[in-house]
Design a protein around this motif. Structure first.
Motif, mmCIF file in Angstrom:
data_model
loop_
_atom_site.group_PDB
_atom_site.id
_atom_site.type_symbol
_atom_site.label_atom_id
_atom_site.label_comp_id
_atom_site.label_asym_id
_atom_site.label_seq_id
_atom_site.Cartn_x
_atom_site.Cartn_y
_atom_site.Cartn_z
ATOM 1 N N SER A 117 -24.576 -89.535 39.469
ATOM 2 C CA SER A 117 -23.388 -89.274 40.282
ATOM 3 C C SER A 117 -23.480 -89.393 41.517
ATOM 4 C CB SER A 117 -23.125 -87.891 40.046
ATOM 5 O OG SER A 117 -23.839 -86.849 40.567
ATOM 6 N N ASP A 120 -23.480 -93.420 41.751
ATOM 7 C CA ASP A 120 -22.065 -93.886 41.659
ATOM 8 C C ASP A 120 -20.958 -93.550 42.851
ATOM 9 O OD1 ASP A 120 -22.887 -94.548 39.143
ATOM 10 O OD2 ASP A 120 -22.135 -92.904 37.976
ATOM 11 N N MET A 121 -21.195 -92.539 43.122
ATOM 12 C CA MET A 121 -20.354 -92.239 44.275
ATOM 13 C C MET A 121 -20.493 -93.219 45.762
ATOM 14 S SD MET A 121 -20.411 -90.659 47.790
ATOM 15 C CE MET A 121 -21.839 -89.691 47.632
ATOM 16 N N TRP A 123 -21.926 -96.242 45.592
ATOM 17 C CA TRP A 123 -21.379 -97.335 44.985
ATOM 18 C C TRP A 123 -19.854 -97.573 45.056
ATOM 19 C CZ3 TRP A 123 -23.526 -101.889 45.030
ATOM 20 C CH2 TRP A 123 -24.806 -102.193 44.578
ATOM 21 N N SER A 124 -19.146 -96.472 44.897
ATOM 22 C CA SER A 124 -17.702 -96.479 44.795
ATOM 23 C C SER A 124 -17.358 -96.666 46.584
ATOM 24 C CB SER A 124 -17.146 -95.571 44.374
ATOM 25 O OG SER A 124 -17.489 -94.181 44.843
ATOM 26 N N HIS A 127 -18.272 -99.995 47.621
ATOM 27 C CA HIS A 127 -17.001 -101.144 47.214
ATOM 28 C C HIS A 127 -15.925 -100.930 48.165
ATOM 29 C CE1 HIS A 127 -14.611 -103.542 44.605
ATOM 30 N NE2 HIS A 127 -13.754 -102.560 44.721
ATOM 31 N N ILE A 128 -15.319 -100.065 48.663
ATOM 32 C CA ILE A 128 -14.238 -99.927 49.569
ATOM 33 C C ILE A 128 -14.639 -100.503 50.919
ATOM 34 C CG2 ILE A 128 -12.816 -98.155 50.807
ATOM 35 C CD1 ILE A 128 -13.190 -96.300 48.615
ATOM 36 N N THR A 151 -6.262 -97.574 44.683
ATOM 37 C CA THR A 151 -7.014 -97.179 43.307
ATOM 38 C C THR A 151 -8.529 -96.928 43.635
ATOM 39 O OG1 THR A 151 -5.477 -98.681 42.034
ATOM 40 C CG2 THR A 151 -7.437 -98.098 41.033
ATOM 41 N N ASP A 152 -8.992 -97.843 44.342
ATOM 42 C CA ASP A 152 -10.492 -97.722 44.639
ATOM 43 C C ASP A 152 -10.852 -96.370 45.422
ATOM 44 O OD1 ASP A 152 -11.069 -100.217 43.849
ATOM 45 O OD2 ASP A 152 -11.045 -101.313 45.678
ATOM 46 N N ARG A 155 -10.676 -93.304 43.076
ATOM 47 C CA ARG A 155 -11.781 -93.333 42.344
ATOM 48 C C ARG A 155 -12.935 -92.434 43.164
ATOM 49 N NH1 ARG A 155 -12.041 -98.029 40.509
ATOM 50 N NH2 ARG A 155 -13.127 -99.262 42.436
ATOM 51 N N ALA A 156 -13.110 -93.053 44.391
ATOM 52 C CA ALA A 156 -14.173 -92.661 45.439
ATOM 53 C C ALA A 156 -14.021 -91.208 45.851
ATOM 54 C CB ALA A 156 -14.499 -93.611 46.428
ATOM 55 N N MET A 159 -15.115 -88.190 43.945
ATOM 56 C CA MET A 159 -16.508 -88.169 43.856
ATOM 57 C C MET A 159 -17.325 -87.904 45.066
ATOM 58 S SD MET A 159 -16.810 -91.917 41.743
ATOM 59 C CE MET A 159 -18.562 -91.617 41.399
#
Length: 191
Positions: A117, A120-121, A123-124, A127-128, A151-152, A155-156, A159
């Motif tokens: 988790s 993944d956080m 990575w999110s 990505h931003i 949207t990004d 998601r982030a 998290m």
């Protein structure tokens, strides 16, 4: 027969000790993340949320798994109003561009492979940072780009908040004096 039983019990005990040691390493890395960059990223993301829901979270009582689960459910159920306008995204872009190398170092850390988790956080958020860095100028950002970034962020942001709750629980359990300090200086807590 006794030798086999003793070996199995000893092996189990060593596995428990190793798991605790690994968890300690992971918590140190997560602490470094929030101390170095996570808090500023979280604050920048919260500034984009027009509903200001997060400021209403009560982080003073993290005494049980049930309370932590309730806070995390509250985070999931928030009605986020992410206002991803070029003007509002500029601060986030500045912070993420300053912290991008730190995020890369976090992703390179093999100890985090055990903590899905958190990885993944990262990575999110990364990505931003990547999306914002690829924009030539914030003044010429198109509406489609803002919607994609919204949207990004949607998601982030939850998290990041969820990982922050786990981090605060870790501080409360292992470093109560740091937990107290974090509560006092937390800009996101209710006044």
């Amino acid at each position: 027969m006794q030798a086999i039983v003793v070996t199995l019990v000893l092996n189990k005990l060593l596995n428990v000790i190793e798991k605790r040691h690994q968890l300690k390493k992971i918590n140190v890395i997560i602490s470094a993340f929030f101390a170095e960059t996570g808090m500023s990223i979280m604050y920048a993301l919260s500034e984009l949320d027009g509903n200001d829901n997060f400021r209403k979270l009560d982080m003073t009582d993290l005494s049980s798994k049930g309370k932590i689960k309730a806070i995390k459910n509250e985070i999931k159920e928030f009605k986020y109003d992410i206002q991803a306008t070029p003007e509002r995204l500029e601060n986030l872009r500045d912070i993420l561009s300053q912290k991008k190398s730190f995020l890369i170092k976090m992703l390179e850390n093999s100890n985090l492979y055990e903590h899905d988790s958190f990885t993944d956080m990262i990575w999110s958020v990364f990505h931003i940072a990547d999306e914002l860095q690829n924009l030539e100028s914030m003044s010429s950002v198109r509406a489609e780009d803002c919607e994609h970034l919204k949207t990004d962020i949607l998601r982030a942001y939850p998290m990041v908040l969820s990982e922050w709750v786990d981090y605060m629980k870790y501080l409360r359990d292992d470093y109560p004096y740091l937990f107290s300090l974090a509560l006092r200086k937390n800009q996101l807590s209710s006044d």
